[in-house]
Scaffold this motif. Structure first.
Motif, short mmCIF file in Angstrom:
data_model
loop_
_atom_site.label_atom_id
_atom_site.label_comp_id
_atom_site.label_asym_id
_atom_site.label_seq_id
_atom_site.Cartn_x
_atom_site.Cartn_y
_atom_site.Cartn_z
N TYR A 15 -54.28 -39.11 62.64
CA TYR A 15 -55.69 -38.22 62.37
C TYR A 15 -56.82 -38.83 63.26
O TYR A 15 -57.59 -38.18 63.90
CB TYR A 15 -56.29 -38.49 61.05
N GLU A 16 -56.72 -40.03 63.51
CA GLU A 16 -57.79 -40.73 64.43
C GLU A 16 -57.28 -40.21 65.96
O GLU A 16 -58.60 -40.16 66.68
CB GLU A 16 -57.52 -42.23 64.56
N ALA A 17 -56.23 -39.95 66.30
CA ALA A 17 -55.81 -39.25 67.91
C ALA A 17 -56.48 -37.93 67.75
O ALA A 17 -57.03 -37.51 68.78
CB ALA A 17 -54.64 -39.35 68.05
N THR A 144 -65.71 -41.49 64.65
CA THR A 144 -66.59 -40.48 63.96
C THR A 144 -65.79 -39.00 64.20
O THR A 144 -65.31 -38.81 65.18
CB THR A 144 -67.86 -40.69 63.96
N ASP A 145 -66.17 -38.27 63.35
CA ASP A 145 -65.91 -36.68 63.56
C ASP A 145 -66.97 -36.00 64.66
O ASP A 145 -67.85 -36.73 65.16
CB ASP A 145 -65.66 -35.83 62.43
N LEU A 146 -66.91 -34.83 64.76
CA LEU A 146 -67.71 -34.19 65.72
C LEU A 146 -69.36 -34.43 65.57
O LEU A 146 -70.16 -33.93 66.21
CB LEU A 146 -67.15 -32.85 65.98
N ASN A 148 -70.43 -36.93 63.85
CA ASN A 148 -70.71 -38.16 64.17
C ASN A 148 -70.77 -38.88 62.49
O ASN A 148 -71.57 -39.69 62.33
CB ASN A 148 -71.93 -38.62 64.83
N LYS A 149 -70.23 -38.26 61.87
CA LYS A 149 -69.79 -38.74 60.52
C LYS A 149 -68.54 -39.56 60.30
O LYS A 149 -67.61 -39.53 61.05
CB LYS A 149 -69.74 -37.46 59.20
N PRO A 150 -68.55 -40.69 59.75
CA PRO A 150 -67.35 -41.49 59.48
C PRO A 150 -66.24 -40.90 59.30
O PRO A 150 -66.21 -39.60 58.32
CB PRO A 150 -67.66 -42.35 58.20
N ALA A 151 -64.98 -41.23 59.93
CA ALA A 151 -63.69 -40.48 59.76
C ALA A 151 -63.21 -40.64 58.15
O ALA A 151 -63.67 -41.47 57.50
CB ALA A 151 -62.82 -41.40 60.59
N LEU A 152 -62.56 -39.45 57.91
CA LEU A 152 -62.24 -39.45 56.53
C LEU A 152 -60.79 -40.13 56.27
O LEU A 152 -60.13 -40.47 57.37
CB LEU A 152 -61.64 -37.92 56.36
#
Length: 168
Positions: A15-17, A144-146, A148-152
């Motif tokens: 998911y991070e990739a 973070t996601d697009l 800029n929220k912390p990754a799920l």
């Protein structure tokens, strides 16, 4: 203002990739840069398998190539004209941090934050950590996601992916 021209994105199926890839598309579009996607098959991981079979490496390679081809299509649909990929074999740390940047004239590496806990990092080391310390060019570590929220976390990611990202 510096403009990046050749961006390397490390893709490992995590998911991070995926987050790193999504951000790389945005950065490449803003910079009118080329995108180079890589998946590194860590051949050392196969050394511990007693019944080592080259078919296993071949299967991993085919799966990686199929995934990278899908990512290329997504990047092209997002407006990136120059997208290339490769599946490499060896140590992900040195291939991502040094070999490809040198050989492909990379000026920015975009990589997902590690999913390893402190004990795993201590024992096996994090590719992301190594790349940030040893890369010969700039490195953007995506956390973070697009928006800029912390990754799920992994479970939230699966739910989110099924609802909102049918392409990946």
């Amino acid at each position: 203002m510096q403009q990046y021209q050749n961006i390397l994105v490390a893709i490992d199926g995590s998911y991070e990739a995926e987050l790193a890839f999504r951000k790389a598309i945005e950065v490449a579009n803003r910079n009118k840069a080329s995108l180079y996607l890589v998946h590194v098959v860590d051949t050392r991981a196969f050394q511990n398998i007693s019944s080592f079979d080259s078919a296993m490496v071949e299967q991993v390679s085919k799966t990686a190539e199929k995934t990278l081809e899908e990512y290329v299509t997504i990047a092209q649909k997002a407006g990136i004209n120059d997208v290339k990929f490769s599946v490499e074999y060896g140590s992900p740390k040195t291939i991502i941090a040094r070999d490809l940047p040198k050989n492909k004239d990379i000026d920015l590496i975009i990589i997902g934050a590690t999913g390893l806990n402190a004990v795993e990092r201590l024992l096996i080391g994090s590719v992301t950590e190594y790349v940030t310390r040893n890369a010969i060019c700039d490195v953007l570590v995506v956390r973070t996601d697009l928006e800029n929220k912390p990754a799920l976390d992994e479970n939230q990611h699966r739910e989110h992916k099924n609802k909102f990202n049918p392409d990946l």
